[in-house]
Design a protein around this motif. Structure first.
Motif, PDB file in Angstrom:
ATOM      1  N   ILE A  51      38.886  42.772  41.347  1.00 16.01           N
ATOM      2  CA  ILE A  51      37.963  41.754  40.869  1.00 16.01           C
ATOM      3  C   ILE A  51      36.577  42.379  40.720  1.00 16.01           C
ATOM      4  CG2 ILE A  51      37.426  40.945  43.212  1.00 16.01           C
ATOM      5  CD1 ILE A  51      37.371  38.070  42.003  1.00 16.01           C
ATOM      6  N   THR A  58      39.224  40.023  36.434  1.00 11.12           N
ATOM      7  CA  THR A  58      40.274  40.382  37.386  1.00 11.12           C
ATOM      8  C   THR A  58      41.337  41.206  36.674  1.00 11.12           C
ATOM      9  OG1 THR A  58      41.474  38.321  36.981  1.00 11.12           O
ATOM     10  CG2 THR A  58      39.936  38.342  38.831  1.00 11.12           C
ATOM     11  N   TYR A  60      45.566  42.722  37.509  1.00 11.06           N
ATOM     12  CA  TYR A  60      46.711  42.678  38.413  1.00 11.06           C
ATOM     13  C   TYR A  60      47.779  43.691  38.009  1.00 11.06           C
ATOM     14  CZ  TYR A  60      44.800  38.181  39.897  1.00 11.06           C
ATOM     15  OH  TYR A  60      43.981  37.196  40.387  1.00 11.06           O
ATOM     16  N   THR A  69      46.819  36.034  43.546  1.00 11.25           N
ATOM     17  CA  THR A  69      45.506  35.724  42.994  1.00 11.25           C
ATOM     18  C   THR A  69      44.428  36.338  43.874  1.00 11.25           C
ATOM     19  OG1 THR A  69      46.301  33.609  42.124  1.00 11.25           O
ATOM     20  CG2 THR A  69      43.918  33.917  42.283  1.00 11.25           C
ATOM     21  N   SER A  71      40.359  36.676  44.727  1.00 10.75           N
ATOM     22  CA  SER A  71      39.133  35.891  44.580  1.00 10.75           C
ATOM     23  C   SER A  71      38.102  36.424  45.564  1.00 10.75           C
ATOM     24  CB  SER A  71      39.394  34.407  44.827  1.00 10.75           C
ATOM     25  OG  SER A  71      39.859  34.193  46.157  1.00 10.75           O
ATOM     26  N   PRO A 106      37.185  45.549  35.968  1.00 13.91           N
ATOM     27  CA  PRO A 106      37.471  46.101  37.295  1.00 13.91           C
ATOM     28  C   PRO A 106      37.691  47.607  37.244  1.00 13.91           C
ATOM     29  CG  PRO A 106      38.727  44.102  36.936  1.00 13.91           C
ATOM     30  CD  PRO A 106      38.103  44.451  35.622  1.00 13.91           C
TER      31      PRO A 106
END
Length: 123
Positions: A51, A58, A60, A69, A71, A106
């Protein structure tokens, strides 16, 4: 220099959920991009999620998209990893990482690492 402390790991059955936390100190939280990596026994450390400093971006790993997820909470200087629909192959030590970056994307490399927290998913 920022310090990172992970928590929230444990043993969970397949299909369950866990939320990992990474508390930071010693640095200006908003100056750092944050990420989670994991390392299973006998394997290399792999990227899980990242992030940006603002929380606006973000990224993944394909293996966790739609289930995990990431945060961050500026007030608590903490980054989280919500993990749902856990699978046995998610079993690993999960590491929090940080790098000083104001990029809107990121980063790929990280300079600071926590000690890790164990996540074990039983079948």
């Amino acid at each position: 220099q920022v310090q990172l402390v992970e928590s929230g790991g444990g043993l969970v059955q397949a299909g369950g959920s866990l939320r990992l936390s990474c508390a930071t100190s010693g640095g200006t939280f908003s100056s750092y991009a944050m990420a989670w990596f994991r390392q299973a026994p006998g394997k290399e450390r792999d990227f899980v999620a990242a992030i940006t400093w603002s929380g606006g971006g973000t990224n993944y790993a394909d293996s966790v998209k739609g289930r995990f997820t990431i945060s961050r909470d500026r007030a608590k200087n903490t980054v989280y990893l919500q993990m749902n629909s856990l699978k046995p192959e998610d079993t690993a030590v999960y590491y929090c990482a940080a790098v000083r970056s104001r990029s809107t994307i990121p980063p790929l490399k990280y300079d600071y690492w926590g000690q890790g927290t164990q996540v074990t998913v039983s079948s």
